[in-house]
Motif scaffolding. Structure first.
Motif: not given
Length: 411
Positions: A21-24, A26-33, A47-52, A397-402
Protein backbone atom coordinates in the motif's frame (compact mmCIF):
# COMPACT_ATOMS: atom_id res chain seq x y z
CA UNK A 1 1.48 15.62 -1.41
CA UNK A 2 0.90 14.40 2.14
CA UNK A 3 3.12 13.02 4.88
CA UNK A 4 1.79 9.62 5.93
CA UNK A 5 2.94 7.94 9.13
CA UNK A 6 2.70 4.12 9.07
CA UNK A 7 3.14 1.91 12.11
CA UNK A 8 3.28 -1.88 11.82
CA UNK A 9 3.42 -4.78 14.24
CA UNK A 10 6.66 -6.83 14.40
CA UNK A 11 5.66 -9.41 11.77
CA UNK A 12 6.60 -9.91 8.12
CA UNK A 13 3.03 -10.96 7.38
CA UNK A 14 1.95 -7.45 8.42
CA UNK A 15 4.89 -5.37 7.19
CA UNK A 16 4.68 -6.66 3.61
CA UNK A 17 0.95 -5.84 3.08
CA UNK A 18 1.71 -2.37 4.45
CA UNK A 19 4.61 -2.04 2.03
CA UNK A 20 2.40 -2.81 -0.96
CA UNK A 21 0.00 0.00 0.00
CA UNK A 22 2.77 2.44 0.92
CA UNK A 23 4.55 1.89 -2.38
CA UNK A 24 1.38 2.87 -4.24
CA UNK A 25 0.95 5.96 -2.07
CA UNK A 26 4.58 6.89 -2.64
CA UNK A 27 4.14 6.45 -6.39
CA UNK A 28 1.32 9.01 -6.19
CA UNK A 29 3.68 11.54 -4.62
CA UNK A 30 3.09 11.09 -0.88
CA UNK A 31 5.93 10.93 1.63
CA UNK A 32 6.11 7.88 3.86
CA UNK A 33 7.35 7.90 7.43
CA UNK A 34 7.35 4.30 8.67
CA UNK A 35 8.13 2.36 11.81
CA UNK A 36 8.36 -1.39 11.45
CA UNK A 37 10.13 -4.46 12.79
CA UNK A 38 13.89 -3.87 13.13
CA UNK A 39 14.92 -6.60 10.67
CA UNK A 40 13.03 -4.89 7.85
CA UNK A 41 14.14 -1.28 8.32
CA UNK A 42 16.94 -1.40 5.73
CA UNK A 43 14.68 -3.07 3.19
CA UNK A 44 11.96 -0.45 3.71
CA UNK A 45 14.52 2.31 3.29
CA UNK A 46 15.59 0.78 0.00
CA UNK A 47 12.00 1.22 -1.16
CA UNK A 48 12.30 4.94 -0.51
CA UNK A 49 10.46 5.13 2.81
CA UNK A 50 11.81 7.16 5.71
CA UNK A 51 11.84 4.11 7.95
CA UNK A 52 13.11 3.24 11.38
CA UNK A 53 12.49 0.51 13.93
CA UNK A 54 9.66 0.18 16.37
CA UNK A 55 10.66 -0.11 20.01
CA UNK A 56 12.66 -3.38 20.00
CA UNK A 57 11.09 -4.38 23.32
CA UNK A 58 7.78 -4.88 21.47
CA UNK A 59 9.12 -7.82 19.49
CA UNK A 60 10.56 -9.37 22.63
CA UNK A 61 7.03 -10.00 23.92
CA UNK A 62 6.56 -13.38 22.27
CA UNK A 63 3.44 -15.20 21.19
CA UNK A 64 2.46 -17.96 23.56
CA UNK A 65 -0.91 -18.75 22.02
CA UNK A 66 0.53 -21.95 20.57
CA UNK A 67 0.21 -23.25 24.13
CA UNK A 68 -3.53 -22.51 24.17
CA UNK A 69 -5.85 -25.35 25.16
CA UNK A 70 -8.93 -23.96 23.36
CA UNK A 71 -10.07 -21.19 20.98
CA UNK A 72 -11.21 -19.22 24.04
CA UNK A 73 -7.77 -19.57 25.63
CA UNK A 74 -6.11 -18.55 22.36
CA UNK A 75 -8.17 -15.35 22.07
CA UNK A 76 -7.46 -14.41 25.69
CA UNK A 77 -3.72 -15.03 25.28
CA UNK A 78 -3.59 -12.98 22.08
CA UNK A 79 -5.48 -10.13 23.74
CA UNK A 80 -3.02 -10.11 26.63
CA UNK A 81 -0.10 -10.10 24.17
CA UNK A 82 -1.43 -7.16 22.15
CA UNK A 83 -2.20 -5.21 25.32
CA UNK A 84 1.31 -5.82 26.63
CA UNK A 85 2.76 -4.70 23.31
CA UNK A 86 0.31 -1.79 23.22
CA UNK A 87 1.79 -0.26 26.34
CA UNK A 88 4.94 0.14 24.27
CA UNK A 89 3.64 0.74 20.75
CA UNK A 90 1.30 3.53 21.93
CA UNK A 91 4.09 5.77 23.29
CA UNK A 92 6.28 4.73 20.36
CA UNK A 93 3.76 6.05 17.83
CA UNK A 94 3.11 9.18 19.90
CA UNK A 95 6.80 10.10 19.71
CA UNK A 96 6.65 9.74 15.93
CA UNK A 97 3.54 11.90 15.61
CA UNK A 98 4.91 14.64 17.86
CA UNK A 99 8.15 14.82 15.90
CA UNK A 100 6.86 14.46 12.34
CA UNK A 101 3.34 15.95 12.50
CA UNK A 102 1.96 13.80 9.65
CA UNK A 103 -1.19 14.44 7.66
CA UNK A 104 -2.55 10.91 8.13
CA UNK A 105 -1.78 7.86 10.28
CA UNK A 106 -1.91 4.19 9.31
CA UNK A 107 -1.83 1.65 12.12
CA UNK A 108 -1.71 -2.12 12.19
CA UNK A 109 -4.82 -3.93 13.41
CA UNK A 110 -2.62 -5.63 16.03
CA UNK A 111 -1.05 -2.44 17.45
CA UNK A 112 -3.73 -1.62 19.99
CA UNK A 113 -1.83 1.07 21.87
CA UNK A 114 -0.85 2.79 18.63
CA UNK A 115 -4.49 2.68 17.53
CA UNK A 116 -5.55 4.42 20.75
CA UNK A 117 -2.93 7.13 20.21
CA UNK A 118 -4.05 7.59 16.60
CA UNK A 119 -7.67 7.89 17.75
CA UNK A 120 -6.80 10.49 20.38
CA UNK A 121 -4.64 12.48 17.94
CA UNK A 122 -7.59 13.71 15.89
CA UNK A 123 -5.63 13.10 12.69
CA UNK A 124 -7.08 11.28 9.67
CA UNK A 125 -6.51 7.65 10.48
CA UNK A 126 -6.95 4.21 8.94
CA UNK A 127 -6.23 0.75 10.28
CA UNK A 128 -4.82 -1.99 8.04
CA UNK A 129 -5.94 -5.57 8.77
CA UNK A 130 -3.87 -8.18 6.88
CA UNK A 131 -6.25 -10.91 8.04
CA UNK A 132 -9.98 -11.26 8.66
CA UNK A 133 -10.75 -8.99 11.63
CA UNK A 134 -12.55 -10.27 14.73
CA UNK A 135 -15.82 -8.57 13.84
CA UNK A 136 -19.27 -10.02 14.33
CA UNK A 137 -21.34 -10.72 11.24
CA UNK A 138 -24.90 -12.03 11.22
CA UNK A 139 -25.37 -15.31 9.40
CA UNK A 140 -21.74 -16.36 9.71
CA UNK A 141 -19.96 -18.32 12.44
CA UNK A 142 -18.26 -16.38 15.24
CA UNK A 143 -14.55 -15.83 14.81
CA UNK A 144 -12.17 -18.30 16.42
CA UNK A 145 -12.72 -22.03 15.98
CA UNK A 146 -13.11 -21.99 12.18
CA UNK A 147 -16.61 -23.45 12.04
CA UNK A 148 -18.20 -24.26 8.70
CA UNK A 149 -21.06 -21.90 7.84
CA UNK A 150 -24.44 -23.44 8.68
CA UNK A 151 -27.75 -21.92 7.61
CA UNK A 152 -31.18 -22.26 9.20
CA UNK A 153 -32.33 -22.49 12.83
CA UNK A 154 -29.72 -25.09 13.79
CA UNK A 155 -26.93 -22.95 12.39
CA UNK A 156 -28.14 -19.88 14.28
CA UNK A 157 -28.41 -21.90 17.47
CA UNK A 158 -24.93 -23.34 17.08
CA UNK A 159 -23.38 -19.96 16.27
CA UNK A 160 -25.07 -18.28 19.22
CA UNK A 161 -23.87 -21.00 21.57
CA UNK A 162 -20.28 -20.81 20.30
CA UNK A 163 -20.32 -17.01 20.43
CA UNK A 164 -21.30 -17.14 24.11
CA UNK A 165 -18.69 -19.70 25.10
CA UNK A 166 -15.79 -18.43 22.95
CA UNK A 167 -15.95 -14.86 21.62
CA UNK A 168 -18.26 -13.32 24.23
CA UNK A 169 -16.44 -15.05 27.07
CA UNK A 170 -13.03 -13.95 25.77
CA UNK A 171 -14.35 -10.40 25.37
CA UNK A 172 -15.56 -10.28 28.98
CA UNK A 173 -12.14 -11.38 30.20
CA UNK A 174 -10.16 -9.09 27.89
CA UNK A 175 -12.12 -5.81 27.75
CA UNK A 176 -11.05 -4.52 31.21
CA UNK A 177 -7.40 -4.84 30.16
CA UNK A 178 -8.09 -3.27 26.75
CA UNK A 179 -9.90 -0.35 28.36
CA UNK A 180 -7.08 0.10 30.87
CA UNK A 181 -4.64 0.24 27.94
CA UNK A 182 -6.73 2.86 26.12
CA UNK A 183 -6.89 5.00 29.26
CA UNK A 184 -3.19 4.59 30.05
CA UNK A 185 -1.71 5.43 26.65
CA UNK A 186 -4.27 7.89 25.30
CA UNK A 187 -6.73 8.91 28.03
CA UNK A 188 -9.64 7.40 26.10
CA UNK A 189 -12.97 6.33 27.63
CA UNK A 190 -13.91 2.66 28.00
CA UNK A 191 -15.72 0.66 25.33
CA UNK A 192 -18.21 -2.17 25.69
CA UNK A 193 -16.87 -4.83 23.33
CA UNK A 194 -14.14 -5.62 20.84
CA UNK A 195 -16.25 -4.69 17.81
CA UNK A 196 -16.24 -1.13 19.14
CA UNK A 197 -12.46 -1.23 19.58
CA UNK A 198 -11.89 -2.19 15.95
CA UNK A 199 -14.52 0.21 14.63
CA UNK A 200 -12.97 3.27 16.28
CA UNK A 201 -10.86 3.73 13.14
CA UNK A 202 -12.67 5.80 10.49
CA UNK A 203 -11.64 3.01 8.12
CA UNK A 204 -10.31 -0.48 8.64
CA UNK A 205 -8.94 -1.66 5.30
CA UNK A 206 -9.01 -5.46 5.10
CA UNK A 207 -6.62 -7.12 2.67
CA UNK A 208 -8.81 -9.97 1.47
CA UNK A 209 -11.91 -10.22 -0.71
CA UNK A 210 -14.87 -12.33 -1.71
CA UNK A 211 -15.32 -15.13 -2.57
CA UNK A 212 -12.52 -16.22 -0.21
CA UNK A 213 -13.98 -14.01 2.51
CA UNK A 214 -17.63 -14.35 3.46
CA UNK A 215 -20.16 -11.78 2.24
CA UNK A 216 -20.35 -9.51 5.30
CA UNK A 217 -23.19 -7.23 4.28
CA UNK A 218 -23.28 -5.46 7.66
CA UNK A 219 -19.60 -4.54 7.85
CA UNK A 220 -20.43 -1.43 5.88
CA UNK A 221 -18.24 1.12 4.07
CA UNK A 222 -15.98 1.64 7.09
CA UNK A 223 -14.60 -1.89 6.64
CA UNK A 224 -13.74 -2.16 2.94
CA UNK A 225 -12.13 -5.32 1.55
CA UNK A 226 -9.50 -4.53 -1.08
CA UNK A 227 -7.91 -7.93 -1.71
CA UNK A 228 -4.26 -8.83 -1.13
CA UNK A 229 -1.77 -5.94 -1.07
CA UNK A 230 1.36 -7.80 -0.02
CA UNK A 231 4.67 -6.75 -1.48
CA UNK A 232 7.41 -9.33 -1.91
CA UNK A 233 11.11 -8.44 -1.73
CA UNK A 234 12.87 -8.77 -5.08
CA UNK A 235 15.34 -11.61 -5.16
CA UNK A 236 17.23 -13.57 -7.75
CA UNK A 237 15.77 -17.00 -8.41
CA UNK A 238 17.78 -19.44 -6.30
CA UNK A 239 20.04 -21.68 -8.33
CA UNK A 240 18.54 -24.76 -6.72
CA UNK A 241 15.09 -23.72 -7.96
CA UNK A 242 16.34 -23.46 -11.54
CA UNK A 243 17.67 -26.99 -11.24
CA UNK A 244 14.28 -28.47 -10.31
CA UNK A 245 12.47 -30.18 -13.16
CA UNK A 246 8.78 -30.92 -13.18
CA UNK A 247 5.95 -29.81 -10.85
CA UNK A 248 6.55 -28.34 -7.40
CA UNK A 249 4.54 -28.55 -4.19
CA UNK A 250 5.29 -25.73 -1.74
CA UNK A 251 4.92 -26.36 1.99
CA UNK A 252 5.50 -23.62 4.53
CA UNK A 253 5.28 -22.94 8.24
CA UNK A 254 4.66 -19.76 10.19
CA UNK A 255 7.13 -16.87 10.36
CA UNK A 256 6.45 -16.78 14.12
CA UNK A 257 7.19 -19.95 16.05
CA UNK A 258 4.05 -21.93 16.81
CA UNK A 259 5.30 -25.51 16.83
CA UNK A 260 3.98 -26.36 13.36
CA UNK A 261 7.05 -28.18 12.04
CA UNK A 262 5.01 -31.38 11.75
CA UNK A 263 3.35 -29.94 8.65
CA UNK A 264 6.68 -30.19 6.85
CA UNK A 265 7.62 -33.54 8.36
CA UNK A 266 4.36 -35.16 7.29
CA UNK A 267 4.46 -33.55 3.84
CA UNK A 268 7.91 -34.94 3.13
CA UNK A 269 6.75 -38.41 4.11
CA UNK A 270 3.45 -38.11 2.21
CA UNK A 271 4.98 -37.00 -1.08
CA UNK A 272 8.32 -38.84 -0.99
CA UNK A 273 7.23 -41.20 -3.77
CA UNK A 274 5.08 -38.74 -5.74
CA UNK A 275 6.27 -37.29 -9.11
CA UNK A 276 6.77 -33.81 -7.61
CA UNK A 277 9.51 -31.84 -5.90
CA UNK A 278 8.60 -30.58 -2.45
CA UNK A 279 10.00 -27.17 -1.55
CA UNK A 280 9.68 -26.56 2.19
CA UNK A 281 10.24 -23.11 3.68
CA UNK A 282 10.69 -22.97 7.46
CA UNK A 283 11.35 -19.33 8.38
CA UNK A 284 10.96 -19.67 12.16
CA UNK A 285 14.34 -21.41 12.51
CA UNK A 286 12.69 -24.78 13.08
CA UNK A 287 14.61 -27.99 12.47
CA UNK A 288 13.38 -31.25 10.98
CA UNK A 289 15.68 -33.60 12.83
CA UNK A 290 16.11 -35.94 9.85
CA UNK A 291 17.45 -35.94 6.31
CA UNK A 292 14.84 -34.88 3.72
CA UNK A 293 13.98 -37.38 0.93
CA UNK A 294 15.62 -36.96 -2.49
CA UNK A 295 12.61 -35.11 -3.97
CA UNK A 296 12.63 -32.36 -1.32
CA UNK A 297 14.44 -29.09 -0.79
CA UNK A 298 14.21 -27.51 2.69
CA UNK A 299 15.18 -23.89 3.26
CA UNK A 300 14.53 -20.90 5.53
CA UNK A 301 12.73 -17.76 4.41
CA UNK A 302 12.68 -17.17 0.67
CA UNK A 303 10.19 -15.16 -1.42
CA UNK A 304 7.39 -17.53 -2.35
CA UNK A 305 6.52 -15.94 -5.70
CA UNK A 306 9.05 -17.76 -7.91
CA UNK A 307 8.19 -21.07 -6.24
CA UNK A 308 4.44 -20.58 -6.58
CA UNK A 309 4.86 -19.67 -10.24
CA UNK A 310 5.83 -23.31 -10.78
CA UNK A 311 3.71 -24.94 -8.09
CA UNK A 312 0.75 -27.27 -8.58
CA UNK A 313 -0.28 -27.09 -4.92
CA UNK A 314 0.67 -25.24 -1.75
CA UNK A 315 0.43 -26.76 1.72
CA UNK A 316 0.17 -23.98 4.30
CA UNK A 317 -0.35 -23.50 8.01
CA UNK A 318 -3.23 -21.18 7.20
CA UNK A 319 -1.33 -17.91 7.32
CA UNK A 320 -3.35 -15.39 5.34
CA UNK A 321 -0.31 -14.09 3.46
CA UNK A 322 1.01 -17.27 1.87
CA UNK A 323 -2.47 -18.78 1.43
CA UNK A 324 -3.71 -15.74 -0.50
CA UNK A 325 -0.46 -15.51 -2.43
CA UNK A 326 -0.95 -19.07 -3.66
CA UNK A 327 -4.61 -18.58 -4.57
CA UNK A 328 -3.83 -15.27 -6.30
CA UNK A 329 -1.47 -17.21 -8.56
CA UNK A 330 -4.20 -19.78 -9.16
CA UNK A 331 -2.48 -22.47 -7.08
CA UNK A 332 -4.83 -24.69 -5.00
CA UNK A 333 -4.04 -25.08 -1.31
CA UNK A 334 -4.19 -27.60 1.49
CA UNK A 335 -4.51 -25.80 4.81
CA UNK A 336 -3.38 -27.42 8.07
CA UNK A 337 -4.35 -24.73 10.61
CA UNK A 338 -2.32 -24.55 13.80
CA UNK A 339 -3.66 -21.53 15.71
CA UNK A 340 -4.49 -17.80 15.68
CA UNK A 341 -6.63 -16.84 12.67
CA UNK A 342 -5.54 -19.94 10.75
CA UNK A 343 -8.69 -21.94 11.57
CA UNK A 344 -10.73 -19.15 10.01
CA UNK A 345 -8.52 -19.04 6.91
CA UNK A 346 -8.94 -22.79 6.50
CA UNK A 347 -12.73 -22.51 6.83
CA UNK A 348 -12.83 -19.85 4.13
CA UNK A 349 -10.65 -21.85 1.74
CA UNK A 350 -13.00 -24.79 2.20
CA UNK A 351 -16.10 -22.60 1.77
CA UNK A 352 -14.73 -21.12 -1.47
CA UNK A 353 -13.91 -24.62 -2.79
CA UNK A 354 -10.38 -23.40 -3.43
CA UNK A 355 -8.63 -26.12 -1.47
CA UNK A 356 -8.87 -28.63 1.34
CA UNK A 357 -8.79 -28.20 5.10
CA UNK A 358 -6.93 -30.91 7.02
CA UNK A 359 -7.11 -30.57 10.84
CA UNK A 360 -3.80 -31.08 12.62
CA UNK A 361 -5.26 -33.99 14.63
CA UNK A 362 -5.87 -35.80 11.34
CA UNK A 363 -2.49 -34.97 9.82
CA UNK A 364 -1.04 -38.23 8.50
CA UNK A 365 0.93 -38.94 5.31
CA UNK A 366 -1.98 -40.80 3.69
CA UNK A 367 -4.56 -38.12 4.51
CA UNK A 368 -2.25 -35.34 3.37
CA UNK A 369 -1.47 -37.13 0.11
CA UNK A 370 -5.20 -37.55 -0.52
CA UNK A 371 -5.83 -33.89 0.36
CA UNK A 372 -3.24 -32.73 -2.18
CA UNK A 373 -4.87 -34.83 -4.89
CA UNK A 374 -8.32 -33.45 -4.06
CA UNK A 375 -7.08 -29.87 -3.94
CA UNK A 376 -5.54 -30.19 -7.39
CA UNK A 377 -9.02 -30.97 -8.72
CA UNK A 378 -10.55 -27.72 -7.40
CA UNK A 379 -9.27 -25.30 -10.02
CA UNK A 380 -12.66 -23.65 -10.66
CA UNK A 381 -12.87 -22.43 -7.08
CA UNK A 382 -9.24 -21.29 -7.14
CA UNK A 383 -9.81 -19.31 -10.33
CA UNK A 384 -12.90 -17.65 -8.81
CA UNK A 385 -10.89 -16.53 -5.78
CA UNK A 386 -8.09 -15.15 -7.96
CA UNK A 387 -10.63 -13.23 -10.04
CA UNK A 388 -12.20 -11.84 -6.86
CA UNK A 389 -8.83 -10.64 -5.65
CA UNK A 390 -8.17 -8.86 -8.92
CA UNK A 391 -11.60 -7.21 -8.96
CA UNK A 392 -11.18 -5.93 -5.38
CA UNK A 393 -8.44 -3.56 -6.48
CA UNK A 394 -5.54 -4.41 -4.15
CA UNK A 395 -3.06 -1.71 -3.21
CA UNK A 396 -4.49 0.74 -5.71
CA UNK A 397 -7.94 0.55 -4.14
CA UNK A 398 -6.44 0.89 -0.65
CA UNK A 399 -4.56 4.02 -1.76
CA UNK A 400 -7.77 5.46 -3.23
CA UNK A 401 -9.54 5.02 0.12
CA UNK A 402 -6.67 6.60 2.05
CA UNK A 403 -6.50 9.56 -0.32
CA UNK A 404 -10.25 10.03 0.02
CA UNK A 405 -9.75 10.48 3.76
CA UNK A 406 -7.08 13.08 3.12
CA UNK A 407 -9.32 14.99 0.72
CA UNK A 408 -12.25 14.85 3.15
CA UNK A 409 -10.05 16.33 5.88
CA UNK A 410 -8.92 19.26 3.73
CA UNK A 411 -12.41 20.31 2.60
Amino acid sequence: MALIAAYTSPALAHAFPFAGILLELQRRGHRIRMRTLPAEVDRMRMLGFDADAIDPAIGEIDFDDWRAASPFDSLVRLSALYCARGRLDGPDLRSLLERERPDLVLTDVNTWGAAAVAEASGLPWASISPYTPVLRSSGWPPFGPGLRPMRGPLGRLRDASVARTVLDAATRVSMPTINALRAEVAGLPPLQDFDQVLRRAPQMIVTTAEPLEYAHTEWGPKVPMVGPTSWEPPAATPRWLDEIEGPIVLVTTSNDFQGDTDIVRVTLAALADEPVTVVATMPAEARLGFRPPPNAHVTGFVPHGPILDRAVCAITHGGMGVTQKALGRRVPVVVVPWGRDQFEVAARVEHARAGVRLPRKRLTPQRLRDAVRRARGMQAGVDAVAAGFEAAGGAGRAADLIEAQLHEQTR
